[in-house]
Structures are given as structure tokens and as C-alpha cells.
Scaffold this motif. Structure first.
Motif, PDB file in Angstrom:
ATOM      1  N   GLY A 196       0.814  -1.211   0.000  1.00 25.62           N
ATOM      2  CA  GLY A 196       0.000   0.000   0.000  1.00 25.62           C
ATOM      3  C   GLY A 196       0.844   1.255   0.000  1.00 25.62           C
ATOM      4  N   GLN A 197       0.169   2.376  -0.054  1.00 28.36           N
ATOM      5  CA  GLN A 197       0.859   3.673  -0.059  1.00 28.36           C
ATOM      6  C   GLN A 197       1.452   3.944   1.326  1.00 28.36           C
ATOM      7  N   PRO A 198       2.541   4.713   1.386  1.00 22.35           N
ATOM      8  CA  PRO A 198       3.111   5.064   2.688  1.00 22.35           C
ATOM      9  C   PRO A 198       2.113   5.860   3.537  1.00 22.35           C
ATOM     10  N   ARG A 199       2.237   5.744   4.840  1.00 21.30           N
ATOM     11  CA  ARG A 199       1.310   6.451   5.737  1.00 21.30           C
ATOM     12  C   ARG A 199       1.519   7.955   5.700  1.00 21.30           C
ATOM     13  N   THR A 200       2.770   8.368   5.574  1.00 18.44           N
ATOM     14  CA  THR A 200       3.043   9.805   5.532  1.00 18.44           C
ATOM     15  C   THR A 200       2.922  10.305   4.099  1.00 18.44           C
ATOM     16  N   LYS A 201       2.333  11.450   3.944  1.00 17.93           N
ATOM     17  CA  LYS A 201       2.184  12.063   2.627  1.00 17.93           C
ATOM     18  C   LYS A 201       3.345  13.027   2.392  1.00 17.93           C
ATOM     19  N   LEU A 202       3.770  13.125   1.171  1.00 21.03           N
ATOM     20  CA  LEU A 202       4.839  14.048   0.805  1.00 21.03           C
ATOM     21  C   LEU A 202       4.216  15.410   0.539  1.00 21.03           C
ATOM     22  N   GLN A 203       4.098  16.226   1.586  1.00 22.68           N
ATOM     23  CA  GLN A 203       3.376  17.496   1.498  1.00 22.68           C
ATOM     24  C   GLN A 203       4.145  18.587   0.771  1.00 22.68           C
ATOM     25  N   LYS A 204       5.463  18.638   0.960  1.00 22.26           N
ATOM     26  CA  LYS A 204       6.225  19.767   0.426  1.00 22.26           C
ATOM     27  C   LYS A 204       6.743  19.540  -0.994  1.00 22.26           C
ATOM     28  N   ALA A 205       6.817  18.316  -1.422  1.00 25.37           N
ATOM     29  CA  ALA A 205       7.336  18.026  -2.762  1.00 25.37           C
ATOM     30  C   ALA A 205       6.290  18.392  -3.807  1.00 25.37           C
ATOM     31  N   PRO A 206       6.699  19.058  -4.878  1.00 19.63           N
ATOM     32  CA  PRO A 206       5.738  19.418  -5.927  1.00 19.63           C
ATOM     33  C   PRO A 206       5.187  18.190  -6.657  1.00 19.63           C
ATOM     34  N   VAL A 207       3.963  18.297  -7.110  1.00 21.40           N
ATOM     35  CA  VAL A 207       3.352  17.238  -7.911  1.00 21.40           C
ATOM     36  C   VAL A 207       4.217  17.016  -9.140  1.00 21.40           C
ATOM     37  N   GLY A 208       4.456  15.764  -9.482  1.00 26.64           N
ATOM     38  CA  GLY A 208       5.290  15.430 -10.630  1.00 26.64           C
ATOM     39  C   GLY A 208       6.750  15.228 -10.272  1.00 26.64           C
ATOM     40  N   SER A 209       7.109  15.475  -9.003  1.00 23.15           N
ATOM     41  CA  SER A 209       8.494  15.268  -8.574  1.00 23.15           C
ATOM     42  C   SER A 209       8.859  13.799  -8.672  1.00 23.15           C
ATOM     43  N   ILE A 210      10.125  13.558  -8.926  1.00 24.46           N
ATOM     44  CA  ILE A 210      10.633  12.187  -9.029  1.00 24.46           C
ATOM     45  C   ILE A 210      11.260  11.799  -7.703  1.00 24.46           C
ATOM     46  N   VAL A 211      10.930  10.588  -7.233  1.00 29.62           N
ATOM     47  CA  VAL A 211      11.466  10.061  -5.984  1.00 29.62           C
ATOM     48  C   VAL A 211      12.236   8.784  -6.311  1.00 29.62           C
ATOM     49  N   PRO A 212      13.569   8.802  -6.207  1.00 28.85           N
ATOM     50  CA  PRO A 212      14.342   7.579  -6.444  1.00 28.85           C
ATOM     51  C   PRO A 212      14.355   6.711  -5.183  1.00 28.85           C
ATOM     52  N   HIS A 213      14.466   5.408  -5.370  1.00 29.56           N
ATOM     53  CA  HIS A 213      14.521   4.464  -4.248  1.00 29.56           C
ATOM     54  C   HIS A 213      15.372   3.281  -4.680  1.00 29.56           C
ATOM     55  N   GLN A 214      16.253   2.818  -3.779  1.00 26.27           N
ATOM     56  CA  GLN A 214      17.040   1.628  -4.092  1.00 26.27           C
ATOM     57  C   GLN A 214      17.100   0.716  -2.882  1.00 26.27           C
ATOM     58  N   PHE A 215      17.166  -0.590  -3.146  1.00 18.26           N
ATOM     59  CA  PHE A 215      17.209  -1.606  -2.109  1.00 18.26           C
ATOM     60  C   PHE A 215      17.736  -2.893  -2.713  1.00 18.26           C
ATOM     61  N   PHE A 216      17.924  -3.915  -1.897  1.00 23.10           N
ATOM     62  CA  PHE A 216      18.349  -5.232  -2.367  1.00 23.10           C
ATOM     63  C   PHE A 216      17.164  -6.182  -2.271  1.00 23.10           C
ATOM     64  N   ASP A 217      16.900  -6.929  -3.348  1.00 23.15           N
ATOM     65  CA  ASP A 217      15.788  -7.876  -3.328  1.00 23.15           C
ATOM     66  C   ASP A 217      16.218  -9.186  -2.680  1.00 23.15           C
ATOM     67  N   GLN A 218      15.292 -10.139  -2.607  1.00 19.35           N
ATOM     68  CA  GLN A 218      15.556 -11.417  -1.934  1.00 19.35           C
ATOM     69  C   GLN A 218      16.581 -12.271  -2.670  1.00 19.35           C
ATOM     70  N   PHE A 219      16.938 -11.905  -3.897  1.00 23.71           N
ATOM     71  CA  PHE A 219      17.933 -12.642  -4.666  1.00 23.71           C
ATOM     72  C   PHE A 219      19.310 -11.982  -4.610  1.00 23.71           C
ATOM     73  N   GLY A 220      19.437 -10.907  -3.827  1.00 23.26           N
ATOM     74  CA  GLY A 220      20.711 -10.221  -3.680  1.00 23.26           C
ATOM     75  C   GLY A 220      21.017  -9.226  -4.777  1.00 23.26           C
ATOM     76  N   ARG A 221      20.038  -8.948  -5.621  1.00 19.04           N
ATOM     77  CA  ARG A 221      20.246  -7.955  -6.674  1.00 19.04           C
ATOM     78  C   ARG A 221      19.915  -6.575  -6.133  1.00 19.04           C
ATOM     79  N   GLN A 222      20.670  -5.574  -6.585  1.00 22.85           N
ATOM     80  CA  GLN A 222      20.356  -4.208  -6.223  1.00 22.85           C
ATOM     81  C   GLN A 222      19.241  -3.735  -7.150  1.00 22.85           C
ATOM     82  N   VAL A 223      18.208  -3.146  -6.559  1.00 26.87           N
ATOM     83  CA  VAL A 223      17.039  -2.696  -7.310  1.00 26.87           C
ATOM     84  C   VAL A 223      16.970  -1.175  -7.242  1.00 26.87           C
ATOM     85  N   PHE A 224      16.770  -0.546  -8.392  1.00 33.80           N
ATOM     86  CA  PHE A 224      16.610   0.896  -8.487  1.00 33.80           C
ATOM     87  C   PHE A 224      15.201   1.173  -8.995  1.00 33.80           C
TER      88      PHE A 224
END
Length: 98
Positions: free
Chosen positions: A41-69
Motif C-alpha cells: 500500500g501507499q506510505p502512511r506519511t504524505k509528501l506534502q512539500k514536494a511538488p506534484v510530478g516530482s521524481i522520488v528515487p529508491h534503491q534496495f536489495f531484493d531477496q535474490f541479492g540484486r540491487q534494485v533501483f
């Protein structure tokens, strides 16, 4: 005839670009995976100050050990829409397999 051939060539090239983009995770219908910001689901906190259309990058490692962007876009209702995902494999010695 030359114009028809040129138009057909351009159409085929553009079609190839669209198909290859989806192969690499650029798709309008990406589903979140474990580790994604919007997984469960969507995060509980809303991004109030970021303008609509802003890009949010996120990276993590999946269960197979690959880096995900992942890339998200802020929607007018302040929700996040997942717009792209790329993977990068990590070899046994800590380097990257590209």
C-alpha cells in the motif's frame, strides 16, 4: 513510395524502442515487489512539500541479492506511482555484474 518506406522505417524503430523499454522495467503497470516503497500500500506519511510530478528515487536489495533501483512520481493526490525499475546483479566478490 520513398515517403511510405521512410514512414514504415520510423514506425518500426519507434516500436522497437517501446518494446525494449518494457524489458528493462519501464512500464505503466509496474507492480510493487518486497522492498518497494508502495509494497503493501501507499506510505502512511504524505509528501506534502514536494511538488506534484516530482521524481522520488529508491534503491534496495531484493531477496535474490540484486540491487534494485526504482523511480516514483508524486501524483496530485500525493500518492506515489511506480514508473520504472532496474536491477543490478552483485557478484560473489562484492562487485557488480553489468
Amino acid at each position: 513510395m520513398k515517403h511510405a518506406l521512410a514512414a514504415l522505417t520510423v514506425a518500426l524503430l519507434l516500436g522497437g524502442c517501446t518494446a525494449s523499454g518494457q524489458t528493462y522495467g519501464y512500464s505503466p503497470n509496474l507492480e510493487p515487489i518486497p522492498g518497494s516503497i508502495t509494497y503493501g500500500g501507499q506510505p502512511r506519511t504524505k509528501l506534502q512539500k514536494a511538488p506534484v510530478g516530482s521524481i522520488v528515487p529508491h534503491q534496495f536489495f531484493d531477496q535474490f541479492g540484486r540491487q534494485v533501483f526504482e523511480t516514483y512520481v508524486i501524483e496530485p493526490d500525493r500518492s506515489l506511482r511506480l514508473v520504472s525499475r532496474r536491477w543490478r546483479n552483485i557478484d560473489a566478490f562484492g562487485g557488480f555484474d553489468d
